[in-house]
Design an enzyme around this catalytic site. Structure first.
Site, PDB file in Angstrom:
ATOM      1  N   VAL A  66       0.810  -1.209   0.000  1.00 53.85           N
ATOM      2  CA  VAL A  66       0.000   0.000   0.000  1.00 53.85           C
ATOM      3  C   VAL A  66       0.849   1.268   0.000  1.00 53.85           C
ATOM      4  CG1 VAL A  66      -1.948  -1.135   1.121  1.00 53.85           C
ATOM      5  CG2 VAL A  66      -0.259   0.077   2.519  1.00 53.85           C
ATOM      6  N   ASN A  92      -5.801  -1.295   7.221  1.00 53.24           N
ATOM      7  CA  ASN A  92      -5.155  -1.951   8.360  1.00 53.24           C
ATOM      8  C   ASN A  92      -3.644  -2.082   8.204  1.00 53.24           C
ATOM      9  OD1 ASN A  92      -5.014  -3.902  10.746  1.00 53.24           O
ATOM     10  ND2 ASN A  92      -4.372  -5.244   9.076  1.00 53.24           N
ATOM     11  N   TYR A 158       6.336   6.697  12.963  1.00 55.42           N
ATOM     12  CA  TYR A 158       5.117   5.884  12.976  1.00 55.42           C
ATOM     13  C   TYR A 158       3.985   6.629  13.666  1.00 55.42           C
ATOM     14  CZ  TYR A 158       2.064   1.937  14.332  1.00 55.42           C
ATOM     15  OH  TYR A 158       0.995   1.096  14.540  1.00 55.42           O
ATOM     16  N   LYS A 162       0.388   7.777  12.041  1.00 57.26           N
ATOM     17  CA  LYS A 162      -0.908   7.376  12.588  1.00 57.26           C
ATOM     18  C   LYS A 162      -1.735   8.588  13.011  1.00 57.26           C
ATOM     19  CE  LYS A 162      -0.775   2.870  12.202  1.00 57.26           C
ATOM     20  NZ  LYS A 162      -1.673   2.197  11.226  1.00 57.26           N
ATOM     21  N   THR A 192      -0.001  -9.802  18.536  1.00 58.00           N
ATOM     22  CA  THR A 192      -0.025 -10.300  17.170  1.00 58.00           C
ATOM     23  C   THR A 192       1.323 -10.929  16.812  1.00 58.00           C
ATOM     24  OG1 THR A 192       0.700  -8.155  16.319  1.00 58.00           O
ATOM     25  CG2 THR A 192      -1.675  -8.530  16.490  1.00 58.00           C
TER      26      THR A 192
END
Length: 248
Positions: A66, A92, A158, A162, A192
């Site tokens: 993406v 996501n 990051y 976000k 995760t």
């Protein structure tokens, strides 16, 4: 309860593992056909087969980075070519890079983080959101992070990306409303695949900072994702939901 996404088509980026995989499974179980996108086509195809076998829903696997503008275009075109519509888009896919100090973040590192976490969601939301608004409407769900509000020294690019993603939520909600709703899920620490590399002391410390005393399990994303994807959130747009176990 029936199937709240019956007859819908959902696109999930970063859909082959972690939170994305859980959302793909849940959306298919709720009656949606799914487009599973990630950089690794084999993993997407494996999940697509699982979804078809388990639910009978149609599932399309698409390789997509993406962070690449053209690949976002290709993903959108593939979804509409296969299904003729998209009702739900979940942005996501995300990533961060480790660095020893901020002054050692290279331009290439910075650009990669911004591209994956912000540029890609912008392009996909613009492309698919416009087509949703021109058709029957839809829902866009952005997956953000507590870093957007509480940036740590080793995740500043990051966190900035976000935070930008959360700004896009409000902008797109007003641009493509009233028929398209756009909302954010701001995730806390989730257990995760990526978290498997965290040191034990880091996992313990993160869990200690939550009111629930634990890391999120991947399945914990499902309720919030289904809420925003379905008509259950029909009067909710431009919102940010903290899904962080009471992190502070």
């Amino acid at each position: 309860m029936g199937k709240p996404l019956s007859g819908k088509v959902s696109v999930v980026t970063g859909g082959s593992r972690g939170l994305g995989r859980e959302m793909v499974r849940a959306f298919a179980a709720a009656g949606s056909d799914v487009v599973i996108a990630s950089r690794k086509l084999d993993a997407c195809e494996e999940l697509a087969r699982e979804v078809r076998d388990a639910t009978g829903q149609r599932a399309l696997a698409v390789a997509c980075n993406v962070g690449d503008w053209a690949q976002c275009d290709t993903l959108a075109d593939a979804a509409y070519a296969e299904f003729g519509r998209v009702d739900v888009l979940v942005n996501n896919a995300g990533m961060s890079l480790l660095y020893p100090r901020l002054d050692q973040v290279s331009e290439a590192m910075f650009d990669k983080v911004i591209a994956t976490n912000l540029k890609g969601p912008f392009r996909l939301s613009a492309l698919i959101g416009a087509r949703m608004a021109a058709g029957g409407g839809g829902s866009i769900v952005n997956i953000s992070s507590i870093e957007a509000a509480h940036p740590e020294p080793l995740a500043v690019p990051y966190a900035a990306a976000k935070a930008g993603l959360e700004a896009l939520t409000g902008g797109f909600a007003h641009t493509y409303g009233p028929s398209v709703r756009v909302n954010t899920i701001r995730c806390g620490p989730f257990d995760t695949d990526i978290a498997k590399a965290w040191p034990a002391e880091m996992r313990t410390e993160l869990a200690r900072h939550t009111a629930l005393g634990r890391l999120g399990a991947p399945a914990d994303i499902v309720g919030a994702a289904l809420f925003f994807a379905s008509d259950a959130s029909a009067y909710c747009t431009g919102a940010t939901l903290a899904l962080d176990g009471g992190f502070r």
